[in-house]
Scaffold this motif. Sequence first.
Motif, short mmCIF file in Angstrom:
data_model
loop_
_atom_site.label_atom_id
_atom_site.label_comp_id
_atom_site.label_asym_id
_atom_site.label_seq_id
_atom_site.Cartn_x
_atom_site.Cartn_y
_atom_site.Cartn_z
N ALA B 250 72.86 111.98 75.74
CA ALA B 250 73.05 110.95 76.77
C ALA B 250 71.83 110.88 77.66
CB ALA B 250 74.28 111.26 77.58
N THR B 251 71.38 109.68 77.92
CA THR B 251 70.21 109.52 78.81
C THR B 251 70.70 109.37 80.24
OG1 THR B 251 69.20 108.31 77.00
CG2 THR B 251 68.08 108.24 79.15
N ASP B 252 70.16 110.16 81.13
CA ASP B 252 70.57 110.14 82.53
C ASP B 252 69.68 109.17 83.28
OD1 ASP B 252 71.28 110.69 85.11
OD2 ASP B 252 70.17 112.58 85.21
N VAL B 253 70.29 108.11 83.79
CA VAL B 253 69.52 107.17 84.62
C VAL B 253 69.96 107.35 86.07
CG1 VAL B 253 68.89 104.78 85.04
CG2 VAL B 253 69.40 105.56 82.71
N ASN B 254 69.14 107.93 86.89
CA ASN B 254 69.49 108.18 88.27
C ASN B 254 69.00 107.04 89.15
OD1 ASN B 254 70.07 109.17 90.74
ND2 ASN B 254 69.07 111.16 90.44
N LEU B 255 69.94 106.34 89.74
CA LEU B 255 69.57 105.19 90.55
C LEU B 255 69.12 105.58 91.96
CD1 LEU B 255 72.16 102.47 89.61
CD2 LEU B 255 69.73 102.52 89.11
N ALA B 256 69.35 106.84 92.29
CA ALA B 256 69.01 107.28 93.65
C ALA B 256 67.54 107.02 93.89
CB ALA B 256 69.32 108.75 93.80
N GLU B 257 67.27 106.28 94.97
CA GLU B 257 65.88 106.06 95.31
C GLU B 257 65.44 107.14 96.26
OE1 GLU B 257 65.65 102.08 96.75
OE2 GLU B 257 66.71 101.36 94.98
N GLU B 258 64.14 107.24 96.37
CA GLU B 258 63.63 108.32 97.21
C GLU B 258 64.21 108.28 98.61
OE1 GLU B 258 59.51 107.81 97.03
OE2 GLU B 258 59.30 108.81 95.09
N ASP B 259 64.29 107.07 99.19
CA ASP B 259 64.73 107.03 100.58
C ASP B 259 66.23 107.30 100.70
OD1 ASP B 259 65.23 104.72 99.30
OD2 ASP B 259 64.78 103.40 101.00
N GLN B 260 66.98 107.13 99.57
CA GLN B 260 68.40 107.46 99.66
C GLN B 260 68.61 108.96 99.71
OE1 GLN B 260 69.95 105.17 96.40
NE2 GLN B 260 71.25 104.08 97.83
#
Lengths: 255, 806
Positions: B250-260
Amino acid sequence: MIAVEQLTKEFADLQRGSVVALDGATFQVQPGEVFGLLGPNGAGKTTCLRILSTVLKPTSGRAVVAGYDVAEHPERVRNNIGFMSSNTGLYDRMTAWELVEYYGRLYGMPEGPLQERLETIFETLQMNDFRDLLSSKMSTGMKQKVSIARTIVHDPPVLIFDEPTSGLDVLVARAVLKTIESLKEQGKCIIFSTHIMREVERLCDRVAIIHRGRILDMGGLTELSQRHQQPDMEELFFHLIDRHDSESDLIAATP
Amino acid sequence: MRWNNVRLILLREVRDQLRDRRTLFMVAVLPIMLYPLLGLAMAQMMSSFNEQTRTVLVLGAAELPGPPLIEGDRFITDYFDDPADAEKLRVLTEESIATVDDEALQDFATEALQMRPLIEELAEITETIDDARETAGEAASLTALEKREAELRALIGDWFNRGPVQVLIVVPDGFREQFDAVNRRLARDDSQEEIPELPHPIVLENGAVDTSAIAFRRVQQALRRWEKKLLEDRLEQAQLPPSIHTPFDATDVNLAEEDQIAASVWSKLFPTLLIIMSVTGAFYPAIDVGAGEKERGTMETLLICPATRTEIVAGKFLTVMLFSLTTALLNLLSMGFTGKYMLQMSTASAFSQFGSFSFPPLSALLWLGVLSIPISALFSALSLAFAMFAKSSKEGQYYLTPLLIVTIGITVFCLNPAVEISPYFSVMPVMGPALLLKALLLGSTSPVRLSIYFLPVLVSSFLYSAMALWWAIELFRSEDVLFRGAERFDLRSWIRHLARDKESTPNFSEAGFCFVLILLLQFAFQSKIQADFAKATAADAMSKLFDTQMIYLIVTVATPALMMAVMLTTSVRKTLKLYWPSASMLAAGCVLPFFLLPLSFELGQFLNRTFFPELPAGVAEVFRSLGDAEVSVWMALATFALTPAICEELAFRGFILSGMEHSGRRWLPIILSSCAFGIVHMVAQQVFNAMLLGLVLGLLAVRSRSLLPGVLFHLLYNGTQVVLTRVDPAPFAGGWREHLFTVQAVGEDTVLRYDPLLLVICAVVAVPILAWLVSTHDGDDSPSAREKRLRIEPAEPAAMAPDAAS
């Protein structure tokens, strides 16, 4: 100017239960008069004067100062009195000038007359040498002068002094007494408590001898010595206190 | 209140504080210096900690199969996420240890060889026991093995913990041989032949010792990578694709942006720091302007100037608040910049995800400023109240610790990621602003959705601050507090004072103590009650639960009130209000419950939907059991109507209310006793409900000077609730009654709901009765009238039941 009727104050006390610090005191003081409250420590002098200055509320009885009842219009009373005692401290981190000015403003004096008044007071009390000195750096004598200046800054008609000389050296005490004398000459109504006979003899027109909350006797100095056939004030004082104590012992002993 | 006087006092106090070097240091210098210094110290400590090398001893390293694991005295660098980690483990084998110039290590290696059979035995037993536990039933036969395991554990643990090695690896004899055999077998793809099980290598560590645990984690990482490598080799030999061991990846796509990520850090740090710094920032100046002034003798000077007590307290309050705000905001600034700087500076891989680590958006920072005002206002008012009460600075300092501990408790609760702002939390003190701030800084909920909370948070915070400030002013008005002498406390004279100076009713502090005693008793009984709640689902346990509930009320609520009334007052009768009330008061007590019940029920339902958190499961179960046919209706009535009506009235409207009435005030006793009554009900919904009813009950008791109307009200109110759970609500809904009632199905049960028309009728009846109760007083609330009220003994009316019975 000051009229006190059946003034009584009770405190709750852990050791002794309820304590009657002042028991039915009644007296009057006129303008231009110095009225002395003479009594040993714990007699109720401070309690009486604190009620007059509205800091304490009487349990019963009435006191009218400068035309206002202390229980009903405490703010008006405070506007018309100056109060000074050995307990009234000064702010360490304020200069003499700032402190007196601050109280002047609290008394609601307009800025122009206040500055004039300050200049006059600092001149007459000879306080110009240390007007910008912080209280923490002052000697006792200087502090006492600042206290007096604070007491009279708003030129009140009634002045209350609660043992103003206690803890002072003779020189400073003398200066304080001199100031009170000059205030009397200005026609102020002055009430003054002490346990020092000499001060009473020097200053007071009339005196009340107070012991264990009760006024034992009251009157002019000559009047009192004639009534009790005691020419010496100190002897008179002890005579009254002894008589009172033996009477109350007698009452306590009677079943 | 004349604002000019407030301003004068404020300016003087601020100037006074600014001239004090200590205050300046606390408020400004300390926060600016503290965080950079703290950051520096932390960075140094972290680095010195990391540089420590741990030792791993491998027995039988020669038996390791496949690609090499060890190179020199290190594991191979490729096996670590961070290549630098390889340097933190020093790997020794039987061969290489001879070259090391360390006697302790050599001794340990020799001992390890002797211990080896024991270690292998322990590993085997542990495995057997674990297997057996999974298949239930065999547990009984394990006692002998468990005994042996404990023995070996103690023996090996003792030896290992003393040694200089953090992790010990034991490779079984002939491991390489057998491993290669399996590989060859698999490569032949002869599926008929059984694959022999390989012996297990052993990794020995002590997870309770940090050094060992850290070394173990690194060893584990290296071993896993190495094992994967072995597996890939094996697959290659069997001519299978090497990716076969991961059926899908499974490919992990982390949407968390740096500022979050940064926002999540700020959302925890800023509210916490804001609260704690508001407390400390408020407390020290408060002590100085409160207790400090008393101590230095300047208080009396101030009291004889024309400024009123309210003006003085207001001026001092604003001073304290100014310093509290400044301290809090300076701390936030300093910590924010230091934190940002340190994270940017740090090149360590752990922090690389933070990227530039930006500050929260300007709008969130503006809210930080706005919400810091209610927080610091509340703490300033509270600190000032403590400071006014204290007679010296020293005494004042003592009050900081309890205040700080409570605050830290609340803060830690708010830090929990699962705790989010809700209507209920938004009106809680401190929690409301803290949680709102957290949500705003986190930025995951849009400010528009959060905006519904702004008003409740600000209004409730303002009310709490006003209450705390009012308390400070009350204290400042009290002669006892202002002129408290330094009385020597002597236990004996205090007890003598209690016995000698008894009055007909208890005093305020005795009432307060009674309340605290009830709370403590309830706390002590809590575990027992909770155990009963847990069992409450079993039908036969129900009646037992009801019994305990009754005993609980009698022991924790009625007993303290009765005991204290007997011991501390001269008139139990007057304290507990055992007088006959007037007929009109009795009638009010009988009529009001029926008209208030629908109103309070519907209000409760409304608030349950919109405001309160869900009921705890055990409590909900008990409510349902009220309608349970297994328990007789009389039992339910006795438990939930009669016992509380008598016990709670004796305590809250009897002892506690009488004690509060000692203050001579008219409304304060009723409000405080109803708060006390609410607080003992624990669950939020009940606390609220009980507070409202407590107001009515208190009003009844004060106006009638009798306990009886309240007891009747309480009995009828609770009794009706119990009865309603027993009767079939269907008849209520027929004919003309359908305009008044609705029968609502909730799961399997049906609940009787009240229609708006009925609610209006109830209000029309109840409000005039309440208004009549409120208006039947002597109207004067001046101090002298208070005194008088206190001294008036109620006319001696006919005695109630206790005397009549004798």
